[in-house]
Design a protein around this motif. Structure first.
Motif, mmCIF file in Angstrom:
data_model
loop_
_atom_site.group_PDB
_atom_site.id
_atom_site.type_symbol
_atom_site.label_atom_id
_atom_site.label_comp_id
_atom_site.label_asym_id
_atom_site.label_seq_id
_atom_site.Cartn_x
_atom_site.Cartn_y
_atom_site.Cartn_z
ATOM 1 N N TYR A 1 0.833 -1.194 0.000
ATOM 2 C CA TYR A 1 0.000 0.000 0.000
ATOM 3 C C TYR A 1 0.875 1.254 0.000
ATOM 4 N N ALA A 2 1.904 1.253 0.834
ATOM 5 C CA ALA A 2 2.842 2.380 0.910
ATOM 6 C C ALA A 2 4.201 1.831 1.323
ATOM 7 N N SER A 3 5.266 2.483 0.864
ATOM 8 C CA SER A 3 6.609 2.029 1.234
ATOM 9 C C SER A 3 7.597 3.173 1.127
ATOM 10 N N CYS A 4 8.742 2.981 1.745
ATOM 11 C CA CYS A 4 9.869 3.893 1.595
ATOM 12 C C CYS A 4 11.138 3.114 1.905
ATOM 13 N N ASN A 5 12.244 3.633 1.442
ATOM 14 C CA ASN A 5 13.533 2.992 1.672
ATOM 15 C C ASN A 5 14.411 3.936 2.473
ATOM 16 N N ALA A 6 15.020 3.410 3.520
ATOM 17 C CA ALA A 6 15.956 4.193 4.331
ATOM 18 C C ALA A 6 17.047 3.256 4.830
ATOM 19 N N GLU A 7 18.270 3.691 4.718
ATOM 20 C CA GLU A 7 19.418 2.906 5.186
ATOM 21 C C GLU A 7 19.451 1.510 4.576
ATOM 22 N N GLY A 8 18.987 1.377 3.327
ATOM 23 C CA GLY A 8 19.042 0.101 2.629
ATOM 24 C C GLY A 8 17.919 -0.861 2.964
ATOM 25 N N VAL A 9 16.956 -0.434 3.794
ATOM 26 C CA VAL A 9 15.836 -1.277 4.198
ATOM 27 C C VAL A 9 14.557 -0.706 3.603
#
Length: 94
Positions: free
Chosen positions: A53-61
Motif C-alpha cells: 500500500y505504501a513504502s519507503c527505503n531508508a538505510e538500505g531497508v
C-alpha cells in the motif's frame, strides 16, 4: 498515503532487529494500546511484501504497509522519527 522514516529511526530498527541491507520490514495493525485508533497499534515484522500500500527505503531497508492494513491509516501519512530522549521510534500521523 505516504510513509516516511528518518535515517536515524531506520538505523535503530536495523540494530534492534539485527537486519542488514536489502531487508523488508512490514508495519501491520494489531490489537494493542497507544496507536492511532483505540484498541489497535502497529507491529513490525521482517516479511516479504505481497500487496504494498505504501513504502519507503531508508538505510538500505524497505519499510512498507500492506493494502490489507490501509484502513488503519485512513489516508493519513505516517512519519517515523527517533525520539532522542528515550532512544525509540516515534510515530506521527498527518
Amino acid at each position: 498515503m505516504k510513509l516516511n522514516i528518518t535515517n536515524q529511526a531506520a538505523k535503530w530498527y536495523k540494530e534492534e532487529l539485527n537486519i542488514g541491507d536489502q531487508s523488508f520490514l512490514r508495519f501491520f495493525v494489531r490489537y494493542g494500546f497507544g496507536g492511532r485508533i483505540p484498541g489497535f497499534s502497529l507491529g513490525i515484522s521482517n516479511d516479504t511484501p505481497e500487496d504494498i500500500y505504501a513504502s519507503c527505503n531508508a538505510e538500505g531497508v524497505t519499510f512498507y504497509i500492506e493494502n490489507k492494513d490501509a484502513w488503519y491509516f485512513d489516508d493519513q501519512d505516517l512519519s517515523i522519527t527517533l525520539d532522542e530522549q528515550v532512544k525509540e521510534p516515534q510515530f506521527s500521523y498527518n
